[in-house]
Structure formats: structure tokens, C-alpha cells
Design a protein around this motif. Sequence first.
Motif, PDB file in Angstrom:
ATOM      1  N   SER A  54       0.835  -1.206   0.099  1.00 25.23           N
ATOM      2  CA  SER A  54       0.096   0.091  -0.050  1.00 25.23           C
ATOM      3  C   SER A  54       0.682   1.371   0.003  1.00 25.23           C
ATOM      4  CB  SER A  54      -0.926   0.231   1.296  1.00 25.23           C
ATOM      5  OG  SER A  54      -0.073   0.108   2.431  1.00 25.23           O
ATOM      6  N   PRO A  55       0.301   2.241  -0.729  1.00 25.44           N
ATOM      7  CA  PRO A  55      -0.813   2.438  -1.225  1.00 25.44           C
ATOM      8  C   PRO A  55      -0.896   1.619  -2.681  1.00 25.44           C
ATOM      9  CG  PRO A  55       0.264   4.415  -1.636  1.00 25.44           C
ATOM     10  CD  PRO A  55       1.119   3.572  -0.612  1.00 25.44           C
ATOM     11  N   GLY A  56      -1.927   1.710  -3.422  1.00 31.20           N
ATOM     12  CA  GLY A  56      -2.271   0.949  -4.642  1.00 31.20           C
ATOM     13  C   GLY A  56      -1.637   2.037  -5.840  1.00 31.20           C
ATOM     14  N   VAL A  57      -1.903   3.224  -5.502  1.00 35.26           N
ATOM     15  CA  VAL A  57      -1.801   4.320  -6.428  1.00 35.26           C
ATOM     16  C   VAL A  57      -0.642   5.102  -5.870  1.00 35.26           C
ATOM     17  CG1 VAL A  57      -2.692   5.774  -8.123  1.00 35.26           C
ATOM     18  CG2 VAL A  57      -4.118   3.854  -7.496  1.00 35.26           C
ATOM     19  N   LEU A  58       0.302   5.464  -6.878  1.00 32.98           N
ATOM     20  CA  LEU A  58       1.455   6.250  -6.427  1.00 32.98           C
ATOM     21  C   LEU A  58       1.562   7.625  -7.249  1.00 32.98           C
ATOM     22  CD1 LEU A  58       4.261   3.672  -6.277  1.00 32.98           C
ATOM     23  CD2 LEU A  58       2.695   4.168  -4.195  1.00 32.98           C
ATOM     24  N   GLY A  59       1.878   8.610  -6.641  1.00 33.66           N
ATOM     25  CA  GLY A  59       2.271   9.712  -7.507  1.00 33.66           C
ATOM     26  C   GLY A  59       0.842  10.476  -7.833  1.00 33.66           C
ATOM     27  N   ALA A  60      -0.240  10.180  -7.218  1.00 36.42           N
ATOM     28  CA  ALA A  60      -1.274  10.894  -7.478  1.00 36.42           C
ATOM     29  C   ALA A  60      -1.425  12.309  -7.421  1.00 36.42           C
ATOM     30  CB  ALA A  60      -2.351  10.463  -6.562  1.00 36.42           C
ATOM     31  N   GLN A  61      -0.536  12.957  -6.578  1.00 29.96           N
ATOM     32  CA  GLN A  61      -0.055  14.335  -6.226  1.00 29.96           C
ATOM     33  C   GLN A  61       1.198  14.977  -7.161  1.00 29.96           C
ATOM     34  OE1 GLN A  61      -2.537  16.349  -4.848  1.00 29.96           O
ATOM     35  NE2 GLN A  61      -3.524  14.129  -4.634  1.00 29.96           N
ATOM     36  N   GLY A  63       4.083  12.977  -6.930  1.00 32.01           N
ATOM     37  CA  GLY A  63       5.131  12.653  -6.418  1.00 32.01           C
ATOM     38  C   GLY A  63       5.889  11.755  -7.141  1.00 32.01           C
ATOM     39  N   ASN A  64       7.262  11.671  -7.097  1.00 30.01           N
ATOM     40  CA  ASN A  64       8.261  10.386  -7.607  1.00 30.01           C
ATOM     41  C   ASN A  64       9.584  10.891  -7.077  1.00 30.01           C
ATOM     42  OD1 ASN A  64       9.177   8.398  -9.455  1.00 30.01           O
ATOM     43  ND2 ASN A  64       9.676   9.850 -10.764  1.00 30.01           N
ATOM     44  N   PRO A  65      10.164   9.937  -6.265  1.00 28.12           N
ATOM     45  CA  PRO A  65       9.581   8.752  -6.269  1.00 28.12           C
ATOM     46  C   PRO A  65       8.675   8.701  -5.130  1.00 28.12           C
ATOM     47  CG  PRO A  65      11.936   9.212  -5.047  1.00 28.12           C
ATOM     48  CD  PRO A  65      11.554  10.240  -5.806  1.00 28.12           C
ATOM     49  N   GLU A  66       8.172   7.503  -4.873  1.00 25.04           N
ATOM     50  CA  GLU A  66       7.143   7.258  -3.742  1.00 25.04           C
ATOM     51  C   GLU A  66       7.538   6.170  -2.725  1.00 25.04           C
ATOM     52  OE1 GLU A  66       5.045   9.525  -2.805  1.00 25.04           O
ATOM     53  OE2 GLU A  66       3.249   9.962  -4.539  1.00 25.04           O
ATOM     54  N   TRP A  67       7.129   6.259  -1.441  1.00 28.84           N
ATOM     55  CA  TRP A  67       7.469   4.973  -0.437  1.00 28.84           C
ATOM     56  C   TRP A  67       6.149   4.082  -0.532  1.00 28.84           C
ATOM     57  CZ3 TRP A  67      11.761   4.002   1.954  1.00 28.84           C
ATOM     58  CH2 TRP A  67      12.677   4.872   2.043  1.00 28.84           C
ATOM     59  N   VAL A  68       6.388   2.792  -0.624  1.00 22.01           N
ATOM     60  CA  VAL A  68       5.523   1.709  -0.560  1.00 22.01           C
ATOM     61  C   VAL A  68       5.831   0.989   0.875  1.00 22.01           C
ATOM     62  CG1 VAL A  68       4.384  -0.325  -1.649  1.00 22.01           C
ATOM     63  CG2 VAL A  68       5.165   1.532  -3.167  1.00 22.01           C
ATOM     64  N   THR A  69       4.516   0.725   1.615  1.00 22.71           N
ATOM     65  CA  THR A  69       4.682  -0.060   2.708  1.00 22.71           C
ATOM     66  C   THR A  69       4.278  -1.387   2.549  1.00 22.71           C
ATOM     67  OG1 THR A  69       4.316   1.792   4.252  1.00 22.71           O
ATOM     68  CG2 THR A  69       3.990  -0.383   5.114  1.00 22.71           C
ATOM     69  N   LEU A  70       4.899  -2.432   2.911  1.00 21.68           N
ATOM     70  CA  LEU A  70       4.490  -4.154   2.796  1.00 21.68           C
ATOM     71  C   LEU A  70       4.440  -4.445   3.975  1.00 21.68           C
ATOM     72  CD1 LEU A  70       7.283  -5.137   0.095  1.00 21.68           C
ATOM     73  CD2 LEU A  70       5.305  -3.886  -0.289  1.00 21.68           C
ATOM     74  N   SER A  71       3.405  -5.427   4.064  1.00 24.45           N
ATOM     75  CA  SER A  71       3.121  -6.311   5.305  1.00 24.45           C
ATOM     76  C   SER A  71       3.042  -7.796   4.663  1.00 24.45           C
ATOM     77  CB  SER A  71       1.831  -5.808   5.874  1.00 24.45           C
ATOM     78  OG  SER A  71       1.752  -4.645   6.261  1.00 24.45           O
ATOM     79  N   PHE A  72       3.781  -8.715   5.560  1.00 25.21           N
ATOM     80  CA  PHE A  72       3.908  -9.920   5.044  1.00 25.21           C
ATOM     81  C   PHE A  72       3.873 -10.888   6.080  1.00 25.21           C
ATOM     82  CE2 PHE A  72       7.830  -7.615   4.857  1.00 25.21           C
ATOM     83  CZ  PHE A  72       8.762  -8.563   5.711  1.00 25.21           C
ATOM     84  N   SER A 162       2.064 -10.097  -4.057  1.00 26.24           N
ATOM     85  CA  SER A 162       1.210  -9.143  -3.701  1.00 26.24           C
ATOM     86  C   SER A 162       0.343  -8.778  -4.432  1.00 26.24           C
ATOM     87  CB  SER A 162       2.024  -7.808  -3.276  1.00 26.24           C
ATOM     88  OG  SER A 162       2.645  -7.213  -4.301  1.00 26.24           O
ATOM     89  N   ASN A 163      -0.731  -7.806  -4.006  1.00 31.63           N
ATOM     90  CA  ASN A 163      -1.522  -7.065  -5.059  1.00 31.63           C
ATOM     91  C   ASN A 163      -0.642  -5.937  -5.940  1.00 31.63           C
ATOM     92  OD1 ASN A 163      -1.022  -5.664  -2.382  1.00 31.63           O
ATOM     93  ND2 ASN A 163      -1.835  -3.792  -3.533  1.00 31.63           N
ATOM     94  N   LYS A 164      -1.164  -5.478  -7.089  1.00 25.65           N
ATOM     95  CA  LYS A 164      -0.310  -4.690  -7.984  1.00 25.65           C
ATOM     96  C   LYS A 164      -0.296  -3.147  -7.468  1.00 25.65           C
ATOM     97  CE  LYS A 164      -1.244  -7.402 -11.909  1.00 25.65           C
ATOM     98  NZ  LYS A 164      -1.723  -7.444 -13.397  1.00 25.65           N
ATOM     99  N   VAL A 165       0.716  -2.458  -7.710  1.00 25.43           N
ATOM    100  CA  VAL A 165       0.933  -1.122  -7.556  1.00 25.43           C
ATOM    101  C   VAL A 165       1.151  -0.301  -8.677  1.00 25.43           C
ATOM    102  CG1 VAL A 165       2.282   0.500  -5.965  1.00 25.43           C
ATOM    103  CG2 VAL A 165       1.447  -1.383  -4.858  1.00 25.43           C
ATOM    104  N   THR A 166       0.739   0.802  -8.765  1.00 16.76           N
ATOM    105  CA  THR A 166       1.099   1.480 -10.155  1.00 16.76           C
ATOM    106  C   THR A 166       1.257   3.072  -9.908  1.00 16.76           C
ATOM    107  OG1 THR A 166       0.562   1.963 -12.381  1.00 16.76           O
ATOM    108  CG2 THR A 166      -1.228   1.711 -10.906  1.00 16.76           C
ATOM    109  N   PHE A 167       2.099   3.819 -10.776  1.00 17.59           N
ATOM    110  CA  PHE A 167       1.820   5.232 -10.535  1.00 17.59           C
ATOM    111  C   PHE A 167       0.781   5.879 -11.344  1.00 17.59           C
ATOM    112  CE2 PHE A 167       6.163   4.812  -9.154  1.00 17.59           C
ATOM    113  CZ  PHE A 167       6.281   5.984  -8.438  1.00 17.59           C
ATOM    114  N   ALA A 168      -0.083   6.780 -11.012  1.00 14.41           N
ATOM    115  CA  ALA A 168      -1.001   7.395 -11.651  1.00 14.41           C
ATOM    116  C   ALA A 168      -1.056   7.782 -13.110  1.00 14.41           C
ATOM    117  CB  ALA A 168      -1.379   8.640 -11.006  1.00 14.41           C
TER     118      ALA A 168
END
Length: 616
Positions: A54-61, A63-72, A162-168
Amino acid sequence: MFQGSGLEGMILPVILLFLATLQEASSHGDNPLAGIAIHEARFALEESAFIKASPGVLGAQGGNPEWVTLSFTSANPSNDDWIGVFSPADFSAAICDSEGSMAGAPFLCTAPIKFQYANYSSPRYKATGKGSLRLLLINQRSDFSFALFSGGLSKPKLVAVSNKVTFANPNAPLYPRLAQGKTWNEMTVTWTSGYGISSAEPFIEWGQKGDVRVRSPAGTLTIDRSSMCGPPARTVGWRDPGFIHTSFLKELWPNTVYTYKLGHKLFNGTYIWSPEYQFKASPYPGQDSVQRVVIFGDMGKDEPDGSNVYNNYQHGALNTTKQLIDDLKNIDIVFHIGDIVYANGYISQWDQFTAQVAPITSKVPYMVASGNHERDWPGSGSFYGTKDSGGECGVMAETMFYVPAENRAKFWYSTDYGMFRFCVADTEHDWREGTEQYEFIERCFASADRRKQPWLIFIAHRVLGYSSASWYGAQGSFEEPMGRESLQKLWQKYKVDIAFYGHVHNYERTCPIYQNICLDKEKHNYKGPFNGTIHVVAGGGGSGLADFTPLNTTWSLFKDHDYGFTKLTAFDHSNLLFEYKKSSDGKVYDSFTINRDYRDILACSVDNCSPTTLAS
């Protein structure tokens, strides 16, 4: 060199090539991604294991680069468990190219773009089977997924995806890279996007700050797997590098500040824009003003999130980058003189490097030279037959960065910046007397107008001059084999002030030297007529450090086994300051000055006296 029979002439190059190969083996490592035996991977999905991003969508505002948090979670946790970042997100055998496929199933055929051990930020992972991890992602034109593996790097077993993550907007124009054009008043802008010519028209919108803007079209280049010369670039390391655009901004006013934006006009009429950037145009050749140049080699990339892609490999890369960014207002142009990324055939790393240096390359010209890790591959025309490029054989460097060469496959060029003339050689092609490159080097030196451009600088990746590196000491040459034999008479004849090299991962400076003899006893303040060229190894940009020989090299004035970079400041036509700075703190640890008038350049010294006549 042997002057005897043809057999001797054949044996010597073979011996030297063997020595050079040993040198490479001892001084460089593989890309850490090569440590993952991806061809041994097996699917062993565990019902109770999971990984969520999470989050599933990056760079909505924006931003680049962006942090992703993984739980496993894993039911059978181990300290060897690791997490790979894959992009595109679908990385199964279904996407394998026939050349990248391997016998047997199940299998994977693409390496991750980065990886980290599952217990990196969760020290109790082995006891609890639960963990979390933060990773920094850049926009690389595709979506991402995260895979949890057991079995370590040598026998990886995929246990959860995991689920997929993408930039806006994964196709956004990114990572602008400025470079000098073929004339002093031309600036080129190269960038990367996901928009091909079938979907959008690329251009630069630019103009003087506060003035009317114009638009200049950009050309578009692409690279496909078949352009690569061998593995891993052509197999597990392959990743689509996107579309590379270059625009030429011409007839610039000297020293003028320009603003620019990267643009794409989609065929539906929509415009896609980058943020606004700015640069200062180059000074007129010979212009008397303060001009500041940074030179270093062998930097590579590192990961701010601590991921293991370059842990224990590119220790100093982030420090060097940070020092340049922090002091950018006092830098006019940068030369990165070979071994740029150390992608070594893992193509995803080129995006990550251009993102790392974008705060620099978007504001000042970033000129590059070709090194062994960009070019060398057996049977590809490189002077050395090593596999140091990982199958890239120069294609990535020649495409990702613009240089004002007549033929970018022959990576030698000259460029003028105010009072400087830079002659940049390509040590991965033959430079010896009688070759096309030798003729270029002499022409570059000879055509410099030393009244206007008193500071003549030679740049090459491998050490064609002098170095106290341990492997050069073991060979007894203190240079690249056959390095200076042909060139030293040119340096002396044309009075080259300083020669810079990378390849050896440390810092070293010589006395003014010719034919192994110091021609000036001074160490820090050189005045009057030219005596000999000062040779500088500036290969401590970031990659693992290289040791010095224990032998006493009397021509060596300063050595430093640390990361750093060099800086030249021309105050006027007569005064030049050289500085060596450490990447750890940006402070000056070695320096010298040259004070030389035009009449001193014309003056006669060893082996560079012009013919005279007694006739009146």
C-alpha cells in the motif's frame, strides 16, 4: 613493446589482454542482482502466506519517487527469506521471450528490479513469521508487484505475491538529462517516457526566463532485446527501457537562464507536461568569467531505502550525488567519466540511476564517457574482450545519454566550455597511434585556440597515464597496458594541462610528468611555462574502493583511499584552481593552482619546441 618478429607482436597483446582481464576480475564485482539464481526459482505458493502493498496508486499528487509499505506473513519463516520487486507486475513464465526461456517448469525468466531481506526492518520475523518493510519506488513506466521468496537467493521458492501497485501516470516524461550540443550555443535535453511516436508527439517548451516560449521537437529512440549483445541484458536482465527522446535547443544566448518543460501532445489533443526546470546557457568560447567544472568516474547508484541491490557495492554513490546537489549553485558542468551505472546487463538500473542524478542533470550539462561497464563484450568491436557490460555492449549508454560525438558508437568527442577545451577519449576502443581515435585526439588538441581557451583537459576512463593501483603495480606498468606510449608525446607537444581518469576506484594526483620523470618540484602552486601534464585519477565516485600498491611511486604527490570528486575553477585566462573533495563531507583535501599567461603557453619546454630559423 616488442620490435622483433611478427610472432612476438602477436604474443604481447594476448598477454596484456590476459593481464587486463585479471585486473577486471580483481577490481570489479557483478551487479548484485546477478546473485539471484532466478533460473532456479520454483513456485511453492503457501496458502497461509501473504504479502500486501500500500498504497495501490502512487504519484497521485505528482510525487516521484514514492514510498510503498509492505506487510507480509509466512508459516515457515527463515532469515534467508527475501522480497523481490518485479515490474511489470506480471512476471511469470507467460511473458518469457524465447531467448530468455529455460527448460523445465515452473520457472521465472526476469530478475527483480530490487530486493531486500524479509527481516531487514523486522528482526523478529523468524520467530513470528510476520514482518513489514518500506521500499522507495520510482516511476518506471509499468506496474509493480512484490514477491516473498524462501530458499535464499540461490534456490528461491515463490511463496506469496502481492497486489499490484502503479503510478497514476506510468508513461509520464521523466528524468531530463542536459548535455552540451555540437556547438557552444546548443543545449540538448534527453528524457525518458512511455509515449512512443504512435501515441504522442514529444517536444520541449522553452525560453528565456520571463520571456515568450517556443517549442522544439524531439527525436525518439527505442531499444529492444535484440539490440543487446548477450546475457543478462538479453535474458533475465532485460526490461523495456521505454522511449528515449532528445531535443536540441539552438542559438542560445551565453550565460542566459532558460526555463523548459518536457511535453507530449497526445493524438487526442491532450497535453502531458513535466514540471518546469531551468538551466544556464554555456559561456562563449574564450569568455572571461568564473567557470566551474566537476569531474569524477565510477559512481554507480545506491538505494536510499537500503535495499540490497547495491548494498556493499556502491558505498559512496549517494554521498557523491548529495554533495553535488547541495553545491549545484557553484557547479556549471559535470563530467562522469565512465562506469556510469554498473547496470551490467540489468536494464532496470538505468532508470534508477537517471532518477538518482535527475536533480543534477536537469539543471547543468552532464557529460559522460564510456567505460568498460558500459561497452565491453566479446566479439562486439570493443578493444577489450571482457564481459563487463553484461551484454549491453554500449547500447544503453549511447542511447540514454547524449554526447556530441560524430558517431555515438565511437564514444570520443570534444566540447568547449568558456575557457576550457575538453577532449574526451573512449578507452574501450583502440587509441594507439595510427587509429581513427588517435587522429581525433591529436586534432582535438591541435585545434584548441589557447589564447581563448588556455585550459586544455584530457579525459578518459581507463588510466592511460599514471596510477599506483595495486594491479598496475603488480604488472609494473603503473598504467593501462599500452596506455601512455602513444599519447604522452601528444600531451607534451600540445601542452595538456591535466589528464583525468576513472576506472581505479580511488584518488591520486601526480607531479607534472613526462616519460616517468617529474619536470617540476613544486606541489601546489604552478607558475610560468608549461613543464608536463598533471595526471589525476578520480575514480572514487561511489563504487567499491581499490587499493594502492605498496611500491613507492615517486611521481605520486597525493593519494586517498576514499570516495570523492574533483573540481576545476577557472577564474580567468591565467588562473586555475583544482580541488579534490571527499564525498563524505564535501571538504577539500587536496588542491593546487596554475598561474600561466598566454606567453607561458607559447614558451618552449621539453619536446614541444616549434621549429625556428635564423633567417630575418
